[in-house]
Design a protein around this motif. Sequence first.
Motif, mmCIF file in Angstrom:
data_model
loop_
_atom_site.group_PDB
_atom_site.id
_atom_site.type_symbol
_atom_site.label_atom_id
_atom_site.label_comp_id
_atom_site.label_asym_id
_atom_site.label_seq_id
_atom_site.Cartn_x
_atom_site.Cartn_y
_atom_site.Cartn_z
ATOM 1 N N LYS A 115 -1.456 4.544 7.777
ATOM 2 C CA LYS A 115 -1.798 3.335 7.026
ATOM 3 C C LYS A 115 -1.184 2.077 7.620
ATOM 4 O O LYS A 115 -1.568 0.972 7.239
ATOM 5 C CB LYS A 115 -1.380 3.490 5.561
ATOM 6 C CG LYS A 115 -2.266 4.452 4.789
ATOM 7 C CD LYS A 115 -1.886 4.528 3.322
ATOM 8 C CE LYS A 115 -2.827 5.453 2.565
ATOM 9 N NZ LYS A 115 -2.470 5.594 1.141
ATOM 10 N N ASP A 116 -0.238 2.238 8.545
ATOM 11 C CA ASP A 116 0.317 1.057 9.192
ATOM 12 C C ASP A 116 -0.498 0.639 10.419
ATOM 13 O O ASP A 116 -0.128 -0.295 11.142
ATOM 14 C CB ASP A 116 1.786 1.270 9.580
ATOM 15 C CG ASP A 116 1.982 2.378 10.617
ATOM 16 O OD1 ASP A 116 0.981 2.975 11.062
ATOM 17 O OD2 ASP A 116 3.144 2.648 10.975
ATOM 18 N N ALA A 117 -1.624 1.305 10.650
ATOM 19 C CA ALA A 117 -2.486 0.928 11.771
ATOM 20 C C ALA A 117 -3.038 -0.474 11.539
ATOM 21 O O ALA A 117 -3.277 -0.890 10.400
ATOM 22 C CB ALA A 117 -3.629 1.928 11.909
ATOM 23 N N SER A 118 -3.252 -1.201 12.617
ATOM 24 C CA SER A 118 -3.815 -2.541 12.501
ATOM 25 C C SER A 118 -5.271 -2.463 12.045
ATOM 26 O O SER A 118 -5.929 -1.423 12.187
ATOM 27 C CB SER A 118 -3.738 -3.270 13.843
ATOM 28 O OG SER A 118 -4.635 -2.692 14.777
ATOM 29 N N SER A 119 -5.766 -3.562 11.520
ATOM 30 C CA SER A 119 -7.160 -3.595 11.082
ATOM 31 C C SER A 119 -8.102 -3.344 12.256
ATOM 32 O O SER A 119 -9.132 -2.679 12.103
ATOM 33 C CB SER A 119 -7.473 -4.934 10.413
ATOM 34 O OG SER A 119 -7.205 -6.014 11.294
ATOM 35 N N ASP A 120 -7.764 -3.858 13.421
ATOM 36 C CA ASP A 120 -8.602 -3.649 14.598
ATOM 37 C C ASP A 120 -8.633 -2.177 14.986
ATOM 38 O O ASP A 120 -9.684 -1.646 15.367
ATOM 39 C CB ASP A 120 -8.106 -4.483 15.779
ATOM 40 C CG ASP A 120 -8.379 -5.972 15.614
ATOM 41 O OD1 ASP A 120 -9.219 -6.330 14.760
ATOM 42 O OD2 ASP A 120 -7.749 -6.770 16.333
ATOM 43 N N THR A 121 -7.474 -1.517 14.913
ATOM 44 C CA THR A 121 -7.396 -0.096 15.261
ATOM 45 C C THR A 121 -8.236 0.741 14.312
ATOM 46 O O THR A 121 -8.969 1.648 14.730
ATOM 47 C CB THR A 121 -5.937 0.386 15.229
ATOM 48 O OG1 THR A 121 -5.180 -0.333 16.213
ATOM 49 C CG2 THR A 121 -5.847 1.878 15.537
ATOM 50 N N LEU A 122 -8.143 0.437 13.011
ATOM 51 C CA LEU A 122 -8.911 1.196 12.037
ATOM 52 C C LEU A 122 -10.407 0.931 12.197
ATOM 53 O O LEU A 122 -11.225 1.855 12.131
ATOM 54 C CB LEU A 122 -8.468 0.858 10.619
ATOM 55 C CG LEU A 122 -9.181 1.629 9.495
ATOM 56 C CD1 LEU A 122 -9.055 3.135 9.699
ATOM 57 C CD2 LEU A 122 -8.634 1.218 8.144
ATOM 58 N N ALA A 123 -10.775 -0.328 12.418
ATOM 59 C CA ALA A 123 -12.187 -0.655 12.621
ATOM 60 C C ALA A 123 -12.727 0.067 13.850
ATOM 61 O O ALA A 123 -13.847 0.603 13.838
ATOM 62 C CB ALA A 123 -12.366 -2.168 12.765
ATOM 63 N N ASP A 124 -11.928 0.112 14.906
ATOM 64 C CA ASP A 124 -12.342 0.837 16.118
ATOM 65 C C ASP A 124 -12.531 2.316 15.817
ATOM 66 O O ASP A 124 -13.480 2.941 16.283
ATOM 67 C CB ASP A 124 -11.283 0.658 17.215
ATOM 68 C CG ASP A 124 -11.593 1.491 18.447
ATOM 69 O OD1 ASP A 124 -12.558 1.168 19.157
ATOM 70 O OD2 ASP A 124 -10.870 2.472 18.706
ATOM 71 N N ALA A 125 -11.610 2.898 15.011
ATOM 72 C CA ALA A 125 -11.722 4.313 14.655
ATOM 73 C C ALA A 125 -12.986 4.567 13.835
ATOM 74 O O ALA A 125 -13.628 5.617 13.986
ATOM 75 C CB ALA A 125 -10.485 4.758 13.878
ATOM 76 N N ILE A 126 -13.346 3.630 12.962
ATOM 77 C CA ILE A 126 -14.559 3.775 12.155
ATOM 78 C C ILE A 126 -15.804 3.777 13.042
ATOM 79 O O ILE A 126 -16.682 4.635 12.911
ATOM 80 C CB ILE A 126 -14.636 2.656 11.099
ATOM 81 C CG1 ILE A 126 -13.565 2.868 10.033
ATOM 82 C CG2 ILE A 126 -16.025 2.602 10.467
ATOM 83 C CD1 ILE A 126 -13.408 1.702 9.073
ATOM 84 N N HIS A 127 -15.880 2.813 13.943
ATOM 85 C CA HIS A 127 -17.035 2.764 14.848
ATOM 86 C C HIS A 127 -17.076 3.997 15.742
ATOM 87 O O HIS A 127 -18.157 4.536 16.015
ATOM 88 C CB HIS A 127 -16.987 1.495 15.694
ATOM 89 C CG HIS A 127 -17.276 0.240 14.930
ATOM 90 N ND1 HIS A 127 -18.495 -0.008 14.340
ATOM 91 C CD2 HIS A 127 -16.494 -0.836 14.631
ATOM 92 C CE1 HIS A 127 -18.468 -1.178 13.731
ATOM 93 N NE2 HIS A 127 -17.261 -1.706 13.887
ATOM 94 N N ALA A 128 -15.902 4.443 16.193
ATOM 95 C CA ALA A 128 -15.849 5.639 17.029
ATOM 96 C C ALA A 128 -16.324 6.862 16.254
ATOM 97 O O ALA A 128 -17.096 7.680 16.771
ATOM 98 C CB ALA A 128 -14.419 5.861 17.537
ATOM 99 N N ALA A 129 -15.875 6.996 15.006
ATOM 100 C CA ALA A 129 -16.285 8.135 14.184
ATOM 101 C C ALA A 129 -17.791 8.142 13.986
ATOM 102 O O ALA A 129 -18.442 9.194 14.038
ATOM 103 C CB ALA A 129 -15.573 8.098 12.835
#
Length: 224
Positions: A115-129
Amino acid sequence: MTHDPAPTPPAPVRVLLVDDHAVVRQGLRLFLGLDPHIDVIGEAANGEEALQAAASLRPDVVIMDLMMPVMDGITATRTLKRQHPDTEVIALTSTLEEHKVNGAIEAGAISYMLKDASSDTLADAIHAAARGEVRLHPEAAKRLVRDFRGGEMRESLTPKETIVLQLLAHGYSNRDIATDQGVSEATVKTHVSRLLSKLGLDSRTQAALYALKHGIATLDGVNV
């Protein structure tokens, strides 16, 4: 003179947020809303609500907290993947407890993020998923590789299947692999299905961990 029509932009990734804390869901909704290519279509406060919401909303990606009342995120992930195999799950939690890391991946989560991941990191993970690509928090990846026990080779991989496994472990989607190897996505899907069967594995994430565990790919080359 005729002009080719402009390419149709890809549809936004449809995301369901699952967390028992309303303030966490609100925060996720706010910063994911800054990405025009992500559409937060619903929220749920526990695993049971998540399954109900997934059945009615059919999200592309579910952001799943692991520690929740009524039904925990690992149980919900396992059930959701059985009912909706095309929906990808990102486990998002505040802890790196080993049984939760392993449990989430074994249940079918494609990614494990803190949960401490940056918003950019999480958004990238969403697009990757949404593209079928694996993303793991670096520490989670190390623990998963160390503790990975799944998979016993039932039949040797062909050279092409080995290459596909390496690329899969490097975070490539089926489309990326198809482009890299000069074949169709359907051919790649066949390779992935066969190598999973040969290795006795259930998911791309498990296949990536198998490749790392057995030296077929290295952590340095993995998108984590």
